[in-house]
Design a protein around this motif. Structure first.
Motif, PDB file in Angstrom:
ATOM      1  N   UNK A 120      -1.625   2.715   8.308  1.00 31.78           N
ATOM      2  CA  UNK A 120      -0.713   2.784   6.975  1.00 31.78           C
ATOM      3  C   UNK A 120      -1.772   3.469   5.639  1.00 31.78           C
ATOM      4  N   UNK A 121      -3.247   3.094   5.732  1.00 33.21           N
ATOM      5  CA  UNK A 121      -3.900   3.740   4.678  1.00 33.21           C
ATOM      6  C   UNK A 121      -4.218   5.326   4.736  1.00 33.21           C
ATOM      7  N   UNK A 122      -4.621   5.449   6.175  1.00 38.53           N
ATOM      8  CA  UNK A 122      -4.550   6.926   6.427  1.00 38.53           C
ATOM      9  C   UNK A 122      -3.503   7.762   6.130  1.00 38.53           C
ATOM     10  N   UNK A 123      -2.256   7.164   6.309  1.00 39.97           N
ATOM     11  CA  UNK A 123      -1.017   8.035   6.187  1.00 39.97           C
ATOM     12  C   UNK A 123      -0.830   8.288   4.437  1.00 39.97           C
ATOM     13  N   UNK A 124      -1.244   7.109   3.502  1.00 44.16           N
ATOM     14  CA  UNK A 124      -0.942   7.276   2.156  1.00 44.16           C
ATOM     15  C   UNK A 124      -1.952   8.137   1.600  1.00 44.16           C
ATOM     16  N   UNK A 145       0.918  -1.198  -0.097  1.00 46.29           N
ATOM     17  CA  UNK A 145       0.114  -0.072  -0.078  1.00 46.29           C
ATOM     18  C   UNK A 145       0.773   1.193   0.171  1.00 46.29           C
ATOM     19  N   UNK A 146       2.097   1.312   0.885  1.00 47.14           N
ATOM     20  CA  UNK A 146       2.970   2.476   0.891  1.00 47.14           C
ATOM     21  C   UNK A 146       3.501   2.664  -0.525  1.00 47.14           C
ATOM     22  N   UNK A 147       4.158   1.424  -1.106  1.00 48.66           N
ATOM     23  CA  UNK A 147       4.820   1.647  -2.300  1.00 48.66           C
ATOM     24  C   UNK A 147       4.177   1.922  -3.625  1.00 48.66           C
ATOM     25  N   UNK A 148       2.640   1.361  -3.538  1.00 44.90           N
ATOM     26  CA  UNK A 148       1.859   1.726  -4.774  1.00 44.90           C
ATOM     27  C   UNK A 148       1.513   3.130  -4.386  1.00 44.90           C
ATOM     28  N   UNK A 207       8.329   2.661   7.075  1.00 45.43           N
ATOM     29  CA  UNK A 207       8.100   1.313   7.359  1.00 45.43           C
ATOM     30  C   UNK A 207       6.752   0.805   7.590  1.00 45.43           C
ATOM     31  N   UNK A 208       6.598  -0.423   7.235  1.00 47.48           N
ATOM     32  CA  UNK A 208       5.147  -1.146   7.017  1.00 47.48           C
ATOM     33  C   UNK A 208       4.660  -1.717   8.489  1.00 47.48           C
TER      34      UNK A 208
END
Lengths: 405, 405
Positions: A392-396, A321-324, A384-385
């Motif tokens: 993680x979703x909120x951050x992206x 999710x982070x990378x994409x 970091x994951x």
């Protein structure tokens, strides 16, 4: 009159994660209304597998009964754990490693930090740049650093640049080196190494009688066809020490258990490094807590394996999710496929710390400035994951909202 | 080409307890009908206090729940444990030690073994003779040993004889020394030190800017009016580091927790040893398991205190039985009053190993030859009080039957 070890004084005072923590605290105090999402330190968040918890509780009960109480254990780990490691991490994959080639310890940081005890001070050390700072700092403490310069680093350390141009892989140094630190999947860049590329290092080390210190702390995150162990590579038994840890694999960062592999075939000037490390460990420590070793053993149980695979899949999904997400938002991002780390290029030629400040200020997200890992980390940034899927979703989403052109 | 640390090669190969184990195994195989009573290694046998077991199980449960899971902890120990130590072991006794002067670790062996990292290689080290071998071996590994000679020991180490003539206390060395290891109550001799005698060492160290490394691993066994901590002595905060352990105090030899005290007032050439050790520890380790630290905290609970006092009283009663039984059988015996160790003089001028063989052969009792602790240990023998009351009584009966004139 006591003389202190002057090498300690040479070390720059500040420490990466201390600086980050201070900035985050300042931001939190200035903006109490904002939710901070931490994607900086590589620390796990999923709880220990149930099988591990139950094994530790059972072991604690044993320690409370005279009949099953255990005093001093073997310095290098109980046979039950060394056997489980040899079987599950090596033999099962066709790799020839015996239990007495495995040294159980409280952490890969302890082992990578102390392994230099068995080497002479005047060896030349080669490290990747960027790099996990412990490899350098511990060698500086031991007197292998030389003098420090802001622009070029330590005078006696050989830096192997890992840049976009090299696909973040080091190249064989042109000058002679004796001790080579390699970490794959890499911290901080998150990239893996192929068997073919690793074979070149093993061949070089054997030819030049150098030792490779191979940090495989993140091997459990490999999803592609890459080596999990350096001993998959022909010739590695005579040139490499491997470090592994339950920290990221099984959520042991606060429970503390790891192991180091030193094949008996690893000899220099007719001296076995396995014997030297055994002497070092049995003189300087008394082994890992029995309760913790039973917990580590349970990682290899069917239930333990199932739970850790679920956790690793969870973190790898975050990494994806982070990378994409970063790529879609216009960033250039590396890693995150065989690793819980994503290594992104800062936009618009910003320095790593400029980007750190901007990201924190505008999105409330904490990452790690690449320059903290070395001169060639400048202009990069590590995320970091290990946070929750939701965070993680909120951050992206926050990054996308702010940065997408 | 990798060069190994040649200092390791200088270390004599054999290790005291390995030799003993081999002889015991040979005896057991030759005499399967005889019951062996082991009073050699200083390892506890009473189970962990219930309070400790329950605290560890509770902590394991916390680690299994996302809400209470803990990842990386503070390298030098959780505040809850450092506070408990400062309060219970120091402040409560009127000694000024703050939590940030306490470094929690996995063992006093680790800390006494690694403390030399923060000192220059060319310091002169002074040790008692006889002595716990770790002090010497770790300094030899670091290059402070010089050359070894069977008759005189290591050329650069200053040995301080502790003999019957000196009441087993060291005398201030005539040559300058920089690092002084003291252990009281002493291992192996079991003798304690008075405040007056310890004051002389503190005064000497302050006057000569030497550091005292004070191993107080056995302080919980003190029954007479002797100092439990070197910081009871005026001036110790500017010259001494203290090592303590839960191993013998609370049965933690297999659970692994200890701590080292470095006062902030302890400075050399303007450099704080507290800061240096903090740097060493935060670079080379990641702290002790959360579960184990909760167990150590529970040692200070009322229930924990009650149980450990009962266990210590049990061991001290064994020590009394050994000392008085040996004396009644015609032996000259020391220690055992403020210590779990009894130090006996071998009869008829036998060497320590001759007596070891005789005792094993004739009574099936295993002790530790004094010569294993140094040249001045020759002619002495260590028995430990950590076996069961029944075995201790049986051992003394066997010795009495064989030796009483």
């Amino acid at each position: 009159m006591l003389k202190i070890n002057e090498n300690f004084i040479k070390l720059p005072q500040s420490y990466l994660f201390v600086d980050i923590a201070r900035k985050v605290q300042q931001f939190a105090e200035a903006h109490p209304e904002k939710t901070i999402i931490k994607m900086g330190i590589g620390d796990v968040t999923k709880p220990l597998p149930k099988a591990v918890v139950e094994a530790m509780k059972k072991a604690a009960d044993e320690m409370g009964q005279a009949e099953t109480f255990r005093g001093y254990g073997p310095e290098n780990g109980y046979a039950f754990l060394r056997e489980a490691i040899a079987e599950n991490d090596y033999r099962k994959h066709g790799i020839d490693i015996a239990p007495d080639e495995i040294f159980v310890s409280d952490g890969a940081k302890s082992d990578t930090g102390s392994i230099g005890d068995i080497f002479a001070v005047d060896n030349v050390v080669a490290v990747c740049d960027p790099v996990y700072p412990v490899y350098i700092d511990t060698n500086v403490m031991a007197g292998r650093g030389g003098e420090y310069n802001d622009q070029t680093g330590w005078s006696k350390i050989v830096y192997m640049p890992c840049t976009e141009e090299t696909n973040f892989l080091p190249e064989i140094p042109k000058e002679p080196v004796d001790v080579i630190y390699l970490c794959f999947p890499n911290n901080p860049s998150g990239v893996g190494i192929t068997r073919e590329a690793l074979q070149q290092w093993v061949d070089y080390a054997n030819e030049h009688q150098a030792v490779i210190l191979y940090d495989a702390a993140y091997e459990a995150f490999i999803t592609e066809d890459l080596p999990h162990s350096i001993y998959e590579i022909e010739g590695a038994h005579t040139c490499a020490i491997e470090f592994r840890s339950f920290s990221k694999t099984a959520g042991f960062t606060g429970t503390r258990c790891a192991f180091t592999v030193i094949p008996k075939a690893l000899q220099f000037q007719g001296v076995s490094l396995n014997a030297l490390w055994n002497r070092r460990q049995s003189t300087k420590m008394n082994g890992v807590s029995y309760v913790v070793q039973r917990g580590a053993e349970a990682v290899y149980s069917p239930e333990g394996q199932k739970e850790i695979q679920e956790n690793i899949a969870y973190y790898l999904n975050n990494a994806k999710i982070i990378r994409e997400g970063l790529t879609a938002a216009g960033f250039t991002a590396y890693g995150g496929v065989n690793s819980p780390y994503v290594w992104l290029k800062t936009p618009d030629g910003m320095t790593s710390w400029e980007f750190f400040d901007l990201l924190l200020e505008k999105t409330g997200i904490v990452g790690t400035p690449g320059s903290g890992f070395g001169l060639n980390g400048e202009g990069f940034f590590r995320l970091t994951a290990f946070n929750t899927l939701e965070n993680t979703k909120a951050a992206i989403q926050r990054i996308t909202d702010y940065f997408r052109k």
